[in-house]
Design a protein around this motif. Structure first.
Motif, short mmCIF file in Angstrom:
data_model
loop_
_atom_site.label_atom_id
_atom_site.label_comp_id
_atom_site.label_asym_id
_atom_site.label_seq_id
_atom_site.Cartn_x
_atom_site.Cartn_y
_atom_site.Cartn_z
N GLY A 54 0.82 -1.20 0.00
CA GLY A 54 0.00 0.00 0.00
C GLY A 54 0.86 1.25 0.00
O GLY A 54 2.02 1.24 0.42
N HIS A 55 0.29 2.35 -0.53
CA HIS A 55 0.98 3.63 -0.63
C HIS A 55 2.30 3.41 -1.36
O HIS A 55 2.31 2.81 -2.45
N ARG A 100 -8.06 1.31 2.02
CA ARG A 100 -8.02 0.06 1.26
C ARG A 100 -6.94 -0.85 1.84
O ARG A 100 -5.86 -0.41 2.20
N GLY A 101 -7.23 -2.13 1.89
CA GLY A 101 -6.25 -3.12 2.30
C GLY A 101 -6.07 -3.21 3.80
O GLY A 101 -6.18 -2.22 4.52
N ASP A 102 -5.80 -4.43 4.26
CA ASP A 102 -5.47 -4.62 5.66
C ASP A 102 -4.12 -4.01 5.96
O ASP A 102 -3.30 -3.78 5.06
N LEU A 103 -3.87 -3.75 7.23
CA LEU A 103 -2.54 -3.31 7.61
C LEU A 103 -1.52 -4.38 7.23
O LEU A 103 -1.80 -5.58 7.33
N GLY A 153 -4.68 4.90 -3.85
CA GLY A 153 -5.72 3.99 -3.39
C GLY A 153 -5.51 3.37 -2.03
O GLY A 153 -6.10 2.33 -1.75
N THR A 154 -4.71 3.97 -1.18
CA THR A 154 -4.50 3.43 0.17
C THR A 154 -4.97 4.41 1.23
O THR A 154 -5.86 4.11 2.03
N GLY A 163 -3.21 -5.75 -5.99
CA GLY A 163 -4.01 -5.38 -4.84
C GLY A 163 -3.11 -5.27 -3.62
O GLY A 163 -1.95 -5.70 -3.62
N HIS A 164 -3.63 -4.69 -2.55
CA HIS A 164 -2.84 -4.55 -1.34
C HIS A 164 -2.44 -5.92 -0.79
O HIS A 164 -3.29 -6.79 -0.63
#
Length: 260
Positions: free
Chosen positions: A9-10, A39-42, A210-211, A249-250
């Motif tokens: 992510g990011h 968006r996305g789990d940690l 998108g994060t 995807g994340h």
């Protein structure tokens, strides 16, 4: 395949090459100031496992002290020249966490086990705060092992970009941001596709979109948040049709085709 890329992510990615793990710009929290992870789990604990961490510039969504504090003792931390002086708390986090800090400027190279990491220019404001003294450059990095992987950090297009970066197999390019407007010193999907055409790698992964999004704004302009990845895929197909683009995807990973 010689290289594996995971997008957390990011601008946070793990690049694994020749058995060596490199983590970029770790941001491992659910919320940062007015930004919230949408968006996305940690990222899981395995995301913090790295032989080296590359920090592209001093903005707090790229040099994030609480995330750096989660790294294992002995991790090599590569930061822009002047970061230890400019960022209050970085020296303490490194000392407490047992991190080995190396400051670099464009053109500098460091060895991480079997990998060579070269710092390159990024056209971006590298200051920690908007009114602070400009003490540190913004950087990209070329990670060379069995493959050559370019992590652009945050950057705009600039003259000589492809020549300075050099031939690469994989490009990790920012295609968005954390707000609806991207000013000077950033790549949006269209400018990232132009950069891709100039760099001409075998494969690319869009990142930095998108994060995280300002609290409340995701309900007002959701297309600005979600669209850059798909838009980059479309524009890259027009401007750089020979490049394989992997929109992850994340938490997803890919082994791009590499080797020249």
């Amino acid at each position: 395949m010689p290289v594996e890329v995971t997008w957390w992510g990011h601008a946070t990615c793990t690049v694994e090459d020749s058995g060596v793990r490199v983590l970029t710009d770790p941001l491992l929290v659910r919320r940062l100031a007015h930004l919230r992870r949408r968006r996305g789990d940690l990222p899981p604990p395995e995301a913090t496992v790295a032989d080296a961490v590359l920090v592209s510039h001093l903005h707090s969504d790229h040099l994030h002290l609480p995330s750096l504090a989660r790294l294992a003792p002995g991790t090599r931390l590569v930061v822009p020249h002047g970061a230890l002086r400019a960022v209050r708390g970085l020296r303490r986090v490194a000392a407490v966490g047992g991190l080995a800090v190396t400051e670099v400027a464009p053109g500098d190279e460091v060895r991480v086990d079997g990998l060579r990491v070269r710092a390159v220019t990024a056209a971006h404001d590298g200051r920690r705060v908007p009114v602070g003294p400009h003490r540190s450059p913004a950087l990209g990095y070329v990670i060379s092992g069995e493959a050559d992987t370019y992590f652009a950090g945050d950057t705009g297009l600039f003259d000589g970009m492809a020549e300075e970066v050099g031939p690469v197999d994989v490009a990790l390019l920012p295609v968005g941001g954390w707000g609806p407007y991207l000013g000077h010193g950033h790549l949006d999907a269209g400018r990232a596709a132009q950069a891709l055409a100039a760099l001409s790698p075998r494969a690319a992964v869009p990142v930095h979109y998108g994060t995280y999004w300002p609290i409340g704004m995701d309900a007002i302009r959701p297309h600005e948040f979600h669209a850059p990845g798909d838009e980059f895929v479309r524009k890259a197909a027009l401007l750089a049709p020979k490049v394989t683009v992997h929109r992850l995807g994340h938490g997803e990973r890919v082994r791009p085709e590499a080797g020249r």
